[in-house]
Design a protein around this motif. Sequence first.
Motif, PDB file in Angstrom:
ATOM      1  N   ILE A   8       0.855  -1.181   0.000  1.00  0.00           N
ATOM      2  CA  ILE A   8       0.000   0.000   0.000  1.00  0.00           C
ATOM      3  C   ILE A   8       0.896   1.238   0.000  1.00  0.00           C
ATOM      4  O   ILE A   8       1.949   1.264   0.662  1.00  0.00           O
ATOM      5  CB  ILE A   8      -0.943   0.005   1.216  1.00  0.00           C
ATOM      6  CG1 ILE A   8      -1.940  -1.162   1.109  1.00  0.00           C
ATOM      7  CG2 ILE A   8      -1.700   1.323   1.339  1.00  0.00           C
ATOM      8  CD1 ILE A   8      -2.898  -1.276   2.274  1.00  0.00           C
ATOM      9  N   PHE A   9       0.480   2.258  -0.734  1.00  0.00           N
ATOM     10  CA  PHE A   9       1.271   3.482  -0.856  1.00  0.00           C
ATOM     11  C   PHE A   9       0.464   4.683  -0.381  1.00  0.00           C
ATOM     12  O   PHE A   9      -0.758   4.735  -0.532  1.00  0.00           O
ATOM     13  CB  PHE A   9       1.685   3.713  -2.313  1.00  0.00           C
ATOM     14  CG  PHE A   9       2.504   2.605  -2.905  1.00  0.00           C
ATOM     15  CD1 PHE A   9       3.888   2.622  -2.836  1.00  0.00           C
ATOM     16  CD2 PHE A   9       1.893   1.518  -3.527  1.00  0.00           C
ATOM     17  CE1 PHE A   9       4.651   1.592  -3.377  1.00  0.00           C
ATOM     18  CE2 PHE A   9       2.633   0.491  -4.076  1.00  0.00           C
ATOM     19  CZ  PHE A   9       4.023   0.529  -4.003  1.00  0.00           C
ATOM     20  N   SER A  10       1.180   5.661   0.199  1.00  0.00           N
ATOM     21  CA  SER A  10       0.568   6.943   0.561  1.00  0.00           C
ATOM     22  C   SER A  10       1.675   7.982   0.642  1.00  0.00           C
ATOM     23  O   SER A  10       2.873   7.653   0.591  1.00  0.00           O
ATOM     24  CB  SER A  10      -0.176   6.849   1.896  1.00  0.00           C
ATOM     25  OG  SER A  10       0.739   6.682   2.968  1.00  0.00           O
ATOM     26  N   SER A  11       1.288   9.238   0.747  1.00  0.00           N
ATOM     27  CA  SER A  11       2.258  10.321   0.935  1.00  0.00           C
ATOM     28  C   SER A  11       1.890  11.089   2.198  1.00  0.00           C
ATOM     29  O   SER A  11       0.723  11.115   2.611  1.00  0.00           O
ATOM     30  CB  SER A  11       2.275  11.257  -0.276  1.00  0.00           C
ATOM     31  OG  SER A  11       1.003  11.844  -0.476  1.00  0.00           O
ATOM     32  N   GLU A  12       2.889  11.688   2.814  1.00  0.00           N
ATOM     33  CA  GLU A  12       2.679  12.432   4.059  1.00  0.00           C
ATOM     34  C   GLU A  12       3.460  13.736   3.998  1.00  0.00           C
ATOM     35  O   GLU A  12       4.662  13.742   3.718  1.00  0.00           O
ATOM     36  CB  GLU A  12       3.150  11.594   5.251  1.00  0.00           C
ATOM     37  CG  GLU A  12       2.665  12.105   6.583  1.00  0.00           C
ATOM     38  CD  GLU A  12       1.190  11.861   6.815  1.00  0.00           C
ATOM     39  OE1 GLU A  12       0.550  12.678   7.516  1.00  0.00           O
ATOM     40  OE2 GLU A  12       0.658  10.853   6.294  1.00  0.00           O
ATOM     41  N   SER A  13       2.759  14.860   4.228  1.00  0.00           N
ATOM     42  CA  SER A  13       3.416  16.174   4.234  1.00  0.00           C
ATOM     43  C   SER A  13       3.947  16.474   5.633  1.00  0.00           C
ATOM     44  O   SER A  13       3.238  16.281   6.633  1.00  0.00           O
ATOM     45  CB  SER A  13       2.435  17.271   3.811  1.00  0.00           C
ATOM     46  OG  SER A  13       2.025  17.082   2.464  1.00  0.00           O
ATOM     47  N   ILE A  14       5.184  16.954   5.692  1.00  0.00           N
ATOM     48  CA  ILE A  14       5.764  17.365   6.979  1.00  0.00           C
ATOM     49  C   ILE A  14       6.354  18.763   6.822  1.00  0.00           C
ATOM     50  O   ILE A  14       6.781  19.140   5.720  1.00  0.00           O
ATOM     51  CB  ILE A  14       6.859  16.379   7.456  1.00  0.00           C
ATOM     52  CG1 ILE A  14       8.031  16.351   6.471  1.00  0.00           C
ATOM     53  CG2 ILE A  14       6.291  14.989   7.638  1.00  0.00           C
ATOM     54  CD1 ILE A  14       9.224  15.539   6.973  1.00  0.00           C
ATOM     55  N   GLY A  68      14.616  16.630  11.941  1.00  0.00           N
ATOM     56  CA  GLY A  68      14.191  15.279  12.286  1.00  0.00           C
ATOM     57  C   GLY A  68      13.023  15.312  13.253  1.00  0.00           C
ATOM     58  O   GLY A  68      12.874  16.252  14.031  1.00  0.00           O
ATOM     59  N   ALA A  69      12.175  14.289  13.200  1.00  0.00           N
ATOM     60  CA  ALA A  69      11.011  14.263  14.084  1.00  0.00           C
ATOM     61  C   ALA A  69      10.346  12.891  14.007  1.00  0.00           C
ATOM     62  O   ALA A  69      10.641  12.081  13.124  1.00  0.00           O
ATOM     63  CB  ALA A  69      10.011  15.352  13.688  1.00  0.00           C
ATOM     64  N   THR A  70       9.455  12.637  14.942  1.00  0.00           N
ATOM     65  CA  THR A  70       8.593  11.456  14.892  1.00  0.00           C
ATOM     66  C   THR A  70       7.180  11.932  14.604  1.00  0.00           C
ATOM     67  O   THR A  70       6.618  12.726  15.363  1.00  0.00           O
ATOM     68  CB  THR A  70       8.632  10.674  16.215  1.00  0.00           C
ATOM     69  OG1 THR A  70       9.961  10.196  16.442  1.00  0.00           O
ATOM     70  CG2 THR A  70       7.695   9.478  16.154  1.00  0.00           C
ATOM     71  N   VAL A  71       6.614  11.467  13.484  1.00  0.00           N
ATOM     72  CA  VAL A  71       5.304  11.953  13.050  1.00  0.00           C
ATOM     73  C   VAL A  71       4.318  10.796  12.994  1.00  0.00           C
ATOM     74  O   VAL A  71       4.702   9.622  12.895  1.00  0.00           O
ATOM     75  CB  VAL A  71       5.399  12.634  11.672  1.00  0.00           C
ATOM     76  CG1 VAL A  71       6.333  13.847  11.728  1.00  0.00           C
ATOM     77  CG2 VAL A  71       5.875  11.652  10.610  1.00  0.00           C
ATOM     78  N   LYS A  72       3.059  11.119  13.080  1.00  0.00           N
ATOM     79  CA  LYS A  72       1.987  10.138  12.969  1.00  0.00           C
ATOM     80  C   LYS A  72       1.504  10.087  11.515  1.00  0.00           C
ATOM     81  O   LYS A  72       1.192  11.120  10.919  1.00  0.00           O
ATOM     82  CB  LYS A  72       0.822  10.509  13.887  1.00  0.00           C
ATOM     83  CG  LYS A  72       1.129  10.394  15.378  1.00  0.00           C
ATOM     84  CD  LYS A  72       1.206   8.942  15.826  1.00  0.00           C
ATOM     85  CE  LYS A  72       1.340   8.816  17.329  1.00  0.00           C
ATOM     86  NZ  LYS A  72       1.419   7.398  17.758  1.00  0.00           N
ATOM     87  N   SER A 111       3.405   5.556  14.219  1.00  0.00           N
ATOM     88  CA  SER A 111       4.505   6.512  14.389  1.00  0.00           C
ATOM     89  C   SER A 111       5.606   6.218  13.378  1.00  0.00           C
ATOM     90  O   SER A 111       6.027   5.067  13.194  1.00  0.00           O
ATOM     91  CB  SER A 111       5.079   6.421  15.807  1.00  0.00           C
ATOM     92  OG  SER A 111       4.108   6.817  16.757  1.00  0.00           O
ATOM     93  N   LEU A 112       6.086   7.266  12.709  1.00  0.00           N
ATOM     94  CA  LEU A 112       7.159   7.160  11.729  1.00  0.00           C
ATOM     95  C   LEU A 112       8.288   8.100  12.131  1.00  0.00           C
ATOM     96  O   LEU A 112       8.067   9.300  12.310  1.00  0.00           O
ATOM     97  CB  LEU A 112       6.647   7.524  10.322  1.00  0.00           C
ATOM     98  CG  LEU A 112       7.716   7.627   9.228  1.00  0.00           C
ATOM     99  CD1 LEU A 112       8.351   6.250   8.971  1.00  0.00           C
ATOM    100  CD2 LEU A 112       7.103   8.173   7.927  1.00  0.00           C
ATOM    101  N   LYS A 113       9.464   7.554  12.270  1.00  0.00           N
ATOM    102  CA  LYS A 113      10.618   8.360  12.634  1.00  0.00           C
ATOM    103  C   LYS A 113      11.267   8.925  11.378  1.00  0.00           C
ATOM    104  O   LYS A 113      11.733   8.179  10.512  1.00  0.00           O
ATOM    105  CB  LYS A 113      11.629   7.520  13.414  1.00  0.00           C
ATOM    106  CG  LYS A 113      12.789   8.341  13.970  1.00  0.00           C
ATOM    107  CD  LYS A 113      13.709   7.490  14.827  1.00  0.00           C
ATOM    108  CE  LYS A 113      14.848   8.345  15.402  1.00  0.00           C
ATOM    109  NZ  LYS A 113      15.749   7.526  16.267  1.00  0.00           N
ATOM    110  N   VAL A 114      11.279  10.268  11.290  1.00  0.00           N
ATOM    111  CA  VAL A 114      11.883  10.962  10.152  1.00  0.00           C
ATOM    112  C   VAL A 114      13.245  11.480  10.592  1.00  0.00           C
ATOM    113  O   VAL A 114      13.325  12.361  11.457  1.00  0.00           O
ATOM    114  CB  VAL A 114      10.986  12.122   9.665  1.00  0.00           C
ATOM    115  CG1 VAL A 114      11.635  12.827   8.484  1.00  0.00           C
ATOM    116  CG2 VAL A 114       9.609  11.610   9.285  1.00  0.00           C
ATOM    117  N   PRO A 115      14.331  10.964  10.031  1.00  0.00           N
ATOM    118  CA  PRO A 115      15.654  11.419  10.464  1.00  0.00           C
ATOM    119  C   PRO A 115      15.964  12.839   9.991  1.00  0.00           C
ATOM    120  O   PRO A 115      15.362  13.334   9.033  1.00  0.00           O
ATOM    121  CB  PRO A 115      16.595  10.400   9.801  1.00  0.00           C
ATOM    122  CG  PRO A 115      15.831   9.877   8.630  1.00  0.00           C
ATOM    123  CD  PRO A 115      14.391   9.891   9.024  1.00  0.00           C
TER     124      PRO A 115
END
Length: 388
Positions: free
Chosen positions: A291-297, A305-309, A318-322
Amino acid sequence: MADYYSILGVGKDAVDGDIKKAYRRKAQEFHPDKNPGDKGAEAKFKEVQQAYEVLSDAQKRAGYDRYGTADGAAGGFGGAGGGFGGMGGGGAGGAGFDPNAFGGFADIFESFFGGGSGGGFGGGGAASGVRKRGPQRGKDIEAEITIKFEEAVFGTVQHMEITKPETCPHCQGHGNEPGTKVSTCAQCQGQGQVRMVRQSMLGSISSVQVCSKCEGSGEIPDKLCSICRGATRVKQAQEVSVTIPKGIEDGTTIRLKGKGAAGVYGGEHGDLFLHITVAAHPKFSRDGRTIFSSESIPLLQAVLGATVKVDTIHGKVSLKVPAGTQGGAEFSLKGKGAPSLKSDANGDHKVTVVVKVPDKLSKREKELYEQLAEATGVDTTKGGFGIF
């Protein structure tokens, strides 16, 4: 021999999914309901069905690819070995003669003279080929259903209404008015067939044909059923419950055995072929188990860097963005995809990060960005447009 690959419009290397999609597309194009009165479309529809029946079956397809026939027969008339009528190796003198090998020749004979060759050239012997009409299987029917993206992933049970021929409830499929008698057909004497003798250059040719008066049943009702008028079936709307398995994909066809049209004279029901369409999802797309999706940060989260939902079909994760993540970077969430018809294990969910650059800044934010630019040596005046 018909080229089944050309009929469906696929190559010989087509996989099962390609064949199913091509069949569904062609079946919709030539379906009799969409081309009323068009005999050409009806013939094409039958060709498409025959092609799909062979190419969707691994064993039949292998035989077709190797020999050019669905049953894998490589010979001439009769289909065995080599030579005429399926006789072994070296023609008439070959070993292993099959007494039934001339079935192909008999079929050709019948095509010229209209029935079984009962009696040969002299016209004697019992008639063969046409028999008194017995149980006949009902026709297969097709239908379409659209399900949600989530239902395709997790499976569901759908209830739909199908209008199809069913056994007449008034006469119970006998064709005569209840309480009335059924008489033996006088034209065929209850045989359901009549003998025809034709003169030809080969002599007297005897053949049999279906009786035109009783249409092969051998019986004639004294009074036709007041509901079906002797047809033995009537069209009825029925609710059909369909279990959609989890992991099903768009374009898949489900076969529901015995859910098609009712048979006649005690024959079994046909099958229902249900074509599945999976509705598009506003956020997700799918390719098999992935499955594919996109997420704006925000820009600063990508920089620092951050941890986003992020949303998945299984809920928020939770997704860890370095730090230093670039726009377009793809991250994989293990086991958060979809299952398949062959595997209950979920695939992955792949998230593409879109870095959102602010289009409006407060006075204080602008000052901070300008200080950052100055500290890192970035020229914000080049071109006269500023950094935003």
